[in-house]
Write a protein that holds these residues in place. Structure first.
Motif, short mmCIF file in Angstrom:
data_model
loop_
_atom_site.label_atom_id
_atom_site.label_comp_id
_atom_site.label_asym_id
_atom_site.label_seq_id
_atom_site.Cartn_x
_atom_site.Cartn_y
_atom_site.Cartn_z
N SER A 12 0.83 -1.22 0.00
CA SER A 12 0.00 0.00 0.00
C SER A 12 0.85 1.25 0.00
O SER A 12 0.70 2.15 0.83
N ARG A 13 1.76 1.32 -0.98
CA ARG A 13 2.62 2.49 -1.06
C ARG A 13 3.19 2.64 -2.47
O ARG A 13 3.20 1.71 -3.27
N TYR A 14 3.63 3.86 -2.71
CA TYR A 14 4.50 4.16 -3.85
C TYR A 14 5.89 4.32 -3.26
O TYR A 14 6.05 4.86 -2.16
N ALA A 15 6.88 3.84 -3.98
CA ALA A 15 8.26 3.93 -3.50
C ALA A 15 9.10 4.71 -4.49
O ALA A 15 8.96 4.56 -5.70
N LEU A 16 9.96 5.56 -3.95
CA LEU A 16 10.92 6.29 -4.75
C LEU A 16 12.24 5.54 -4.67
O LEU A 16 12.76 5.31 -3.57
N LEU A 17 12.75 5.13 -5.83
CA LEU A 17 13.99 4.37 -5.89
C LEU A 17 15.05 5.20 -6.60
O LEU A 17 14.78 5.85 -7.60
N ARG A 18 16.25 5.17 -6.04
CA ARG A 18 17.40 5.75 -6.73
C ARG A 18 18.37 4.62 -6.99
O ARG A 18 18.84 3.97 -6.06
N ASP A 19 18.59 4.37 -8.27
CA ASP A 19 19.46 3.27 -8.68
C ASP A 19 19.05 1.96 -8.00
O ASP A 19 19.88 1.19 -7.55
N GLY A 20 17.73 1.75 -7.89
CA GLY A 20 17.20 0.51 -7.35
C GLY A 20 17.04 0.47 -5.84
O GLY A 20 16.49 -0.48 -5.30
N GLU A 21 17.54 1.47 -5.13
CA GLU A 21 17.46 1.50 -3.67
C GLU A 21 16.32 2.41 -3.23
O GLU A 21 16.22 3.56 -3.67
N ARG A 22 15.46 1.92 -2.34
CA ARG A 22 14.33 2.71 -1.85
C ARG A 22 14.83 3.84 -0.97
O ARG A 22 15.51 3.62 0.03
N ILE A 23 14.46 5.08 -1.35
CA ILE A 23 14.86 6.24 -0.56
C ILE A 23 13.66 7.05 -0.09
O ILE A 23 13.82 8.04 0.63
#
Length: 110
Positions: A12-23
């Protein structure tokens, strides 16, 4: 640096990934034809770079493009963001429908 916003419906979320890592995450609850954003968070070291704004905008773009859900902004950050972006405020006025609440079967578009 590659930034991507992905939908994680099982969490139940949107995730922001930088180069595959959740930030960062934008947590939500579904019900009554609406998606209620309840919490938005970006890693402490990543704040002040506009990343939360990117996360919210791409999540709302996904909702606009792929559902007819009404947006509820219980999260203070999302509420503030919507106040600063009048072109997204129509999402709060949608009538929504319960059949969109089963969106977890839809693939992520971001």
């Amino acid at each position: 640096m590659s930034l991507t916003v992905v939908k994680e419906p099982d969490a139940s979320r949107y995730a922001l990934l930088r180069d595959g890592e959740r930030i960062g995450i934008a947590q939500y609850e579904l019900g009554n034809g609406a998606i209620d954003f309840i919490h938005t968070e970006v890693d402490t070291d990543e704040r002040e770079h506009g990343l939360a704004s990117t996360l919210v905008q791409q999540a709302l773009d996904d909702i606009r493009d792929n559902t007819d859900l009404r947006v509820v902004a219980s999260c203070p950050y999302v509420r503030h963001w919507l106040g600063e972006h009048p072109d997204y405020q129509d999402l709060e006025a949608r009538s929504g429908s319960d059949h969109s609440a089963s969106e977890s079967s839809r693939p992520s578009t971001r």
